[in-house]
Every structure is written in structure tokens, then in C-alpha cells.
Design a protein around this motif. Sequence first.
Motif: not given
Length: 381
Positions: A30-31, A34-35, A37-38, A62-63
Motif C-alpha cells: 500500500k505504501t 501511494a508513494s 502515485r503522489e 490507489d486512486g
Amino acid sequence: MTTGPSSGLAAVSTALLAMSRHLEVRDVLKTIVASARELLDAEYAALGVPDDHGGFAQFVVDGVSDEQWRAIGPLPRQHGILAAMLHKAEPERLDDVRKDPRFEGWPSAHPDMSDFLGLPIQDGEETIGALFLANKRCPKPDGGCGFTEADEELLSILAQHAAIALTNARLYERSRELTIAEERSRLAHELHDAVSQKLFSLRLTAQAAAALVDRDPARAKGELQQVAALAAEAADELRAAVVELRPAALDEDGLVHTLRTQIQVLDRAHTARVTFDSSGVRALPAAQEEAMLRVAQEALHNALRHAEPERVAVSLFRHGQGALLTVTDDGKGFDPRTVRRAGRHLGLVSMRDRAGGVGGRLTVTSEPGGGTTIEMEVPGG
């Protein structure tokens, strides 16, 4: 998103630190997603860990909202561009994923995606995952891709570190599985000892009843009643071995339930009275719950094997945002001044390491003939 060199490095550093904080595979996945995508300012990101049957053992997005994800349906198979990344182990940067000849469509509830960037995650020669992003949030050239060569290089750095984080998480989980197997074996041995003692008593009592049946029927009847009681106790012990020595279910059952179950087993397996009391404990971070369980097990093992107690009391209570574990026995105790010599023998060093490793604190109080109290405090999440 600011793209200057210093801000880019800071963002990568933040992402890598976030990955290194987690030990559970799912949390690491998950991390990473998310990392990524950001970091690359994308609308969507996903990471798939392949299985050996043409599908994915794990797939994290994610998203995409939970409702969208449920509507999309089953996990994707290893086909099209995903398969290309997994099998060729090469990056893919596309203007429009829908126009690629390998594109095989997606479910009706799937969000619409155009520009695409994907990289394999590799551990040596083995591809252990596929990380990809879609829909860069920026002005795009007509019909072109928003993802740049610089984005690909940045994602490549992230993928390399993701491989390390994912491999470490897998090793941690494997280590935990081995520890659980070892604990189950120890508990099984303790139950075996308890059952063996009851069966031995059962045999002797039955022999006594057989010898008395002719000359003293009344006493023989009493012995047979004792046989029935011993048989019932032995059956209970065997039932505990079958039912309660399943793999430790800390993730599913939580710390309180897991501790209570194991303490019930120990109470039956030993002559000492082993009790458990708990109140108000919140769910803690997984690493803290794991550490508290292992410290409790080590402290109980020490007390029951070495201290010759009549009673061992375990308590787990809420303490601020965290929790306080206490294991107290009325056994023979020891002199804390000799802790350097006794520490390794009693597992105190490993217990302190476990507590410190999750930001907690371990306190040991003991005196010869006065029992021992071990307290472990953790701060919570």
C-alpha cells in the motif's frame, strides 16, 4: 507538483522512509503504491504481486474508491501489458494504453485510463511485482504521454527500493511464521505432558479398581468414578490440543483474544494457576502487538519452567494511547543485581530488545523468594 532536483530528492526520501517503516507485506504494498502515485502526480497507481497460476497473489490500487474496486470484480489475470512487464521485465511508457495492440480491455466499472507508465519490481533476476501508473495530472501534448523519461527514472529508483522493502517484509513474515510454529510446538509439548500424566493416573486408578472389585466393591466403585473423572479431563486436554493449537491468529483475533486463549492452554497444562485479566485495550500497531505477545510468552515460559510458582497472573490494560502488559509470579525470584548473568538465561535481553524495537519499555522487578514482575509498556499508534 514541483519538479526541482531538491524537491524531487526530498519526495523520494520521504517515500523510501515510509516504505521502511512497515513490516507487513500488505502495508508495504500500500505504501509503495501511494508513494508512487503522489511522487509522479498520477491519477491512478497499482501494484500486482504475481502467483504461479497466471493470476495475482496480491493486487493493491490507489486512486480507486472501495466502491469502484468492488464493482470492477475479480483481480486481473497476467495478460496484455501486465504480462509483458512481468515476463520481459522491461519498463512500459505509453501514450495511450487503450491503443496498444496488447491491450485486451477492462471491466465496465474500470476507470478510463490513457497515458501509462509501468515497471517491473525485481529481486535479482526474479520479477516479484509490477508497478504501474496511469493518467499523469498535467497538460499533455496532443495524443502524447504525460509521463516523461525523468518520471521513468524516478519510478525506477522507487521500484528498486520497493524490491528491498518487499523482500524484507516477506522475510519478516516468514520469520514470524517460524516463531509461531516453534511456539505451537512448545505448547503442544506442554499439553502432551499434561495428557500423559492424566493417562498414567487413569491407568493406575483402573488397576486399583480391578484389584478391589471382588473384596471391596464400594471402594472399587469410588475408584471407577475417579477413572471416569480422569478420562473426562484427558478428553478436555486432547480437545484443547486439537482446537486451540491452531496457528496463532493474532491478525484475525487481536492481542487480547490470542493471549487469553494461550493462557487458558497453559493453565490446563501446568499445576500452577495461570490467570488473565484485561480491560480497555485498543488495537495497537501490528508490530507492537507482535512484540507484546512474544514478551508475554517468554515471561510465562520463564515463570512456569524456572520459578516454581503457585500462581502466575497476566494483565493487559490500556495505558494512555498504548497498553501495559504485566506478568507476575509468586515463584522463587532472583537477585536483579545478577541480571547480567541471569539475563540471557531468562530471555530478558531478547524481551528488552523486543520492547525497545517498537518504542516500548521493559521493567523487571524481582527478589529471591519474592517472585518476579515483568512489565512492558508500548506507546500505541
